[in-house]
Design an enzyme around this catalytic site. Structure first.
Site, PDB file in Angstrom:
ATOM      1  N   THR A   1       0.820  -1.218   0.000  1.00 23.23           N
ATOM      2  CA  THR A   1       0.000   0.000   0.000  1.00 23.23           C
ATOM      3  C   THR A   1       0.853   1.267   0.000  1.00 23.23           C
ATOM      4  OG1 THR A   1      -1.852  -1.094   1.051  1.00 23.23           O
ATOM      5  CG2 THR A   1      -1.747   1.264   1.371  1.00 23.23           C
TER       6      THR A   1
ATOM      7  N   SER B   1       1.696  -7.524  -0.881  1.00 21.82           N
ATOM      8  CA  SER B   1       2.474  -8.505  -0.110  1.00 21.82           C
ATOM      9  C   SER B   1       1.727  -9.820   0.111  1.00 21.82           C
ATOM     10  CB  SER B   1       2.962  -7.910   1.208  1.00 21.82           C
ATOM     11  OG  SER B   1       1.917  -7.832   2.132  1.00 21.82           O
TER      12      SER B   1
ATOM     13  N   THR C   1       1.605  -4.569   4.224  1.00 23.70           N
ATOM     14  CA  THR C   1       1.443  -4.949   5.629  1.00 23.70           C
ATOM     15  C   THR C   1       0.839  -6.357   5.801  1.00 23.70           C
ATOM     16  OG1 THR C   1      -0.713  -3.899   5.776  1.00 23.70           O
ATOM     17  CG2 THR C   1       1.190  -2.551   6.363  1.00 23.70           C
ATOM     18  N   ASP C   2       0.297  -6.929   4.729  1.00 25.76           N
ATOM     19  CA  ASP C   2      -0.362  -8.235   4.879  1.00 25.76           C
ATOM     20  C   ASP C   2       0.603  -9.324   5.361  1.00 25.76           C
ATOM     21  OD1 ASP C   2      -2.786  -7.238   4.164  1.00 25.76           O
ATOM     22  OD2 ASP C   2      -2.734  -7.952   2.105  1.00 25.76           O
TER      23      ASP C   2
HETATM   24  N1  ASP Z   1      -2.394  -4.783   0.102  1.00 19.28           N
HETATM   25  C1  ASP Z   1      -1.383  -4.363   0.945  1.00 19.28           C
HETATM   26  C2  ASP Z   1      -0.219  -5.328   0.963  1.00 19.28           C
HETATM   27  O1  ASP Z   1       0.519  -5.337   0.005  1.00 19.28           O
HETATM   28  C3  ASP Z   1      -1.839  -4.038   2.315  1.00 19.28           C
HETATM   29  C4  ASP Z   1      -0.876  -3.071   2.898  1.00 19.28           C
HETATM   30  O2  ASP Z   1       0.194  -2.851   2.401  1.00 19.28           O
HETATM   31  O3  ASP Z   1      -1.254  -2.486   3.922  1.00 19.28           O
HETATM   32  O4  ASP Z   1      -0.008  -6.044   1.915  1.00 19.28           O
END
Ligand code: ASP
Length: 341
Positions: free
Chosen positions: A35, A73, A107-108
């Site tokens: 993100t 991620s 963050t995932d």
């Molecule tokens: N979709 C995102 C990721 O790549 C979520 C994030 O980064 O907060 O994990």
């Protein structure tokens, strides 16, 4: 005469300020997507553009940007982890001036990548992972401030030897402790039972404690010559689980299994019956609590030898089991790794 003295002084000041500029610590920012690199309804921002959008970073360090991959991620894999840790080692070997590595990441799976690197980056060069909960074009996007804080943490002399860290929302977490607890808030990674290890305040970065479990430069897990990692699956227990589910996972081509149990390590009858039927030599099974932050204490409650994950959640227990399996498949030796790391 006065004019000459003035010119000499000017040259002196210029060279002093110039050399100050080049004396800034060198930081390598490795970008991987997430993100922090996203804009709503648009493709992911490329690594160099992401970093260029935060020119304030150069107030702290000489920044080099390296786009390693550009993915959400949820697409992270053990193979990419392996390539990443090798890539980091090559970068450090080719430029010994690098004082720290910052990794931008979704963050995932941030908990997992951070823990994997915490166990395999056999170096004291600090690694800081950073992401954001808001896309870069949202009001009050948290990415730029998180990124600046990550660099401030990375260049702090106190960051050395503290293992892999994650900086989000002004807080510094140890990779082993990090838990994502929310998918909407900028404080998605709150203080766990063990707390943050430090904070990024406007005046300074302050550390208050160090992780005591083994990590990074103390780690026995040398993966630099490996082409892949042992395969380990996770099985989620639930009320009334059909034992055929566990039997399917036990017979799959994996080298180990993590069972995400009820809170204190208790298991459904479907799992217990299957475990108690296992032959004396069976693939290593780890029991981890499905309640994030819980601890399973004491010894194995089953007759069949299994490994207890203590406080590691199943996604991290899987990583530690994968790495343990690169060294041994003996249950008691793997349990030792779970006690130490
Ligand atoms: N979709 C995102 C990721 O790549 C979520 C994030 O980064 O907060 O994990």
């Amino acid at each position: 005469m006065k004019k000459i003295t003035f010119i000499i002084l000017l040259l002196f000041y210029w060279s002093a300020s110039h050399s100050q500029g080049t004396n800034k610590p060198q930081v390598l920012i490795i970008t991987t997507g997430g993100t922090i690199a996203s804009k709503t309804n648009a493709p992911l921002i490329e690594g160099h553009d992401l970093i260029q959008a935060v020119p304030e970073l150069s107030n702290y360090a000489t920044i080099e940007v390296d786009e390693f991959i550009n993915i959400g991620s949820s697409k992270m894999t053990p193979l990419i982890w392996l390539q990443l840790v090798k890539h980091i080692r090559e970068a450090i070997n080719s430029n010994p001036e690098i004082t720290s590595i910052i990794i931008t990441h979704g963050t995932d799976t941030m908990e997992e990548t951070a823990f994997f690197l915490n166990l395999t980056h056999q170096s004291k060069v600090p690694i800081v992972l950073v992401g954001s909960m808001r896309s870069s074009n949202e009001i009050s996007a948290d990415g730029p401030a998180n990124l600046i804080n990550a660099v401030r943490v990375g260049i702090s002399p106190e960051a050395i030897g503290r293992g892999v860290m994650v900086v989000m929302n002004d807080n510094i977490s140890a990779a082993r402790d990090l838990l994502k607890m929310n998918n909407r808030r900028v404080d998605a990674f709150p203080a766990t039972e063990l707390g943050f290890i430090g904070f990024c305040d406007p005046e300074k970065v302050t550390f208050y404690r160090s992780p005591i479990k083994l990590h990074t430069f103390e780690s026995e897990f040398n993966v630099y010559d490996l082409d892949n990692l042992p395969k380990v699956d996770i099985v989620q227990d639930f009320a009334g689980l059909d034992s055929k589910i566990l039997s399917y996972f036990l017979n799959r081509s994996n080298q180990g299994l993590v069972i995400s149990s009820f809170a204190g390590g208790r298991l459904s009858q479907g799992i217990i019956s299957e475990i108690n039927n296992l032959p004396a030599t069976h693939k290593p099974i780890v029991i981890s609590s499905s309640i994030k932050g819980s601890r399973i204490m004491g010894s194995n409650p089953q007759e069949t030898p299994i490994i207890i994950a203590n406080d590691l959640p199943s996604n991290k227990a899987r990583i530690l089991l994968m790495l343990s399996l690169t060294i041994t498949s003996k249950i008691d030796e793997i349990q030792d790794f779970f006690n130490k790391y």
